[in-house]
Design a protein around this motif. Structure first.
Motif, PDB file in Angstrom:
ATOM      1  N   GLU A  26      24.532  54.479 -32.015  1.00 54.07           N
ATOM      2  CA  GLU A  26      23.894  55.282 -33.051  1.00 54.07           C
ATOM      3  C   GLU A  26      24.013  56.775 -32.748  1.00 54.07           C
ATOM      4  O   GLU A  26      24.225  57.585 -33.651  1.00 54.07           O
ATOM      5  CB  GLU A  26      22.433  54.863 -33.214  1.00 54.07           C
ATOM      6  N   THR A  45      25.256  50.908 -38.906  1.00 58.61           N
ATOM      7  CA  THR A  45      24.555  50.313 -40.055  1.00 58.61           C
ATOM      8  C   THR A  45      24.680  48.803 -40.098  1.00 58.61           C
ATOM      9  O   THR A  45      23.782  48.141 -40.614  1.00 58.61           O
ATOM     10  CB  THR A  45      25.074  50.895 -41.387  1.00 58.61           C
ATOM     11  N   TYR A  72      24.537  46.651 -37.636  1.00 51.31           N
ATOM     12  CA  TYR A  72      23.537  46.006 -36.784  1.00 51.31           C
ATOM     13  C   TYR A  72      22.142  46.102 -37.405  1.00 51.31           C
ATOM     14  O   TYR A  72      21.397  45.135 -37.440  1.00 51.31           O
ATOM     15  CB  TYR A  72      23.519  46.625 -35.391  1.00 51.31           C
ATOM     16  N   ARG A  73      21.798  47.258 -37.886  1.00 51.07           N
ATOM     17  CA  ARG A  73      20.454  47.464 -38.433  1.00 51.07           C
ATOM     18  C   ARG A  73      20.269  46.804 -39.791  1.00 51.07           C
ATOM     19  O   ARG A  73      19.157  46.644 -40.246  1.00 51.07           O
ATOM     20  CB  ARG A  73      20.141  48.950 -38.547  1.00 51.07           C
ATOM     21  N   THR A  82      21.131  48.189 -42.568  1.00 50.85           N
ATOM     22  CA  THR A  82      20.710  49.260 -43.473  1.00 50.85           C
ATOM     23  C   THR A  82      21.816  49.675 -44.431  1.00 50.85           C
ATOM     24  O   THR A  82      21.693  50.682 -45.106  1.00 50.85           O
ATOM     25  CB  THR A  82      20.252  50.490 -42.659  1.00 50.85           C
ATOM     26  N   ARG A 111      23.751  40.775 -33.814  1.00 51.78           N
ATOM     27  CA  ARG A 111      22.847  40.580 -34.958  1.00 51.78           C
ATOM     28  C   ARG A 111      22.854  39.111 -35.380  1.00 51.78           C
ATOM     29  O   ARG A 111      21.796  38.530 -35.647  1.00 51.78           O
ATOM     30  CB  ARG A 111      23.265  41.472 -36.124  1.00 51.78           C
ATOM     31  N   ASN A 115      15.530  44.403 -41.022  1.00 51.25           N
ATOM     32  CA  ASN A 115      16.253  45.015 -39.923  1.00 51.25           C
ATOM     33  C   ASN A 115      15.768  44.378 -38.639  1.00 51.25           C
ATOM     34  O   ASN A 115      14.763  43.688 -38.612  1.00 51.25           O
ATOM     35  CB  ASN A 115      16.108  46.537 -39.906  1.00 51.25           C
ATOM     36  N   GLU A 127      14.667  45.766 -35.896  1.00 52.02           N
ATOM     37  CA  GLU A 127      13.677  46.447 -35.096  1.00 52.02           C
ATOM     38  C   GLU A 127      12.393  45.622 -35.015  1.00 52.02           C
ATOM     39  O   GLU A 127      11.625  45.748 -34.080  1.00 52.02           O
ATOM     40  CB  GLU A 127      13.386  47.820 -35.674  1.00 52.02           C
TER      41      GLU A 127
END
Length: 184
Positions: free
Chosen positions: A28, A78, A80-81, A83, A163, A179, A181
């Protein structure tokens, strides 16, 4: 009058980051640095051209190659998240079990597509190096820029695989934003 300083704040114990989380965070940061470099290249080039009628040698070549690096490292961050832009019409109406299946299937498709893209980009790196393609003004080889972009794509494959494994092994609550997190 005597002043009593407030006691130092109690140390909060943040969860320790494992190697995977540090790897993700570094990707990131690389993507963010690429955004900054591309923006600085454009800004400085425009200022020099407008006020001093001077251009940075190869600024166009550097700009387009840095943009490629930015795109591929951005894909890594993006992907992985989760988003990136999604169309969730079917997902919104599905139940929790179907939502999980859709997420896993979509991530596997993304993993396949980005893996194929990574293979093709590696071919581009090898071809560019073999053809000795250089920038226009400074005659700098362009293949290292392609190689850095390829590394971003490799990172995307690794992160999408992580992921996928996390979605299967440690599913996030469906009510949470999609996501990862929430799993940490």
């Amino acid at each position: 009058m005597q002043y009593n300083a407030p006691p130092p704040p109690a140390e909060t114990s943040l969860p320790r980051k494992n190697a995977t989380d540090r790897f993700i965070e570094s990707i990131e940061w690389i993507a963010a640095a690429a955004v900054g470099i591309v923006a600085a290249n454009i800004f400085i080039s425009v200022l020099l051209r407008y006020f001093f009628s001077v251009s940075i040698p190869d600024s166009y070549d550097f700009g387009r190659m840095l943009l490629g690096i930015l795109i591929f490292w951005g894909i890594a961050a993006t992907s992985y998240r989760g988003t990136h832009i999604t169309v969730d019409l079917i997902w919104d109406f599905a139940g929790p079990r179907r939502k999980r299946q859709i997420d896993i299937f979509a991530t596997l498709v993304l993993l396949f597509v980005v893996s194929m893209q990574t293979i093709m980009l590696f071919d581009k790196v090898v071809t560019t190096k073999a053809q000795n393609i250089l920038t226009y003004d400074l005659q700098i080889p362009t293949w290292p820029f392609f190689a850095i972009a390829w590394l971003g794509d490799v990172s995307a494959v690794i992160l999408i695989a992580v992921r996928t494994v996390r979605l299967i092994v440690n599913p996030i609550p469906i009510d949470e934003p999609r996501n990862l997190e929430a799993t940490e």
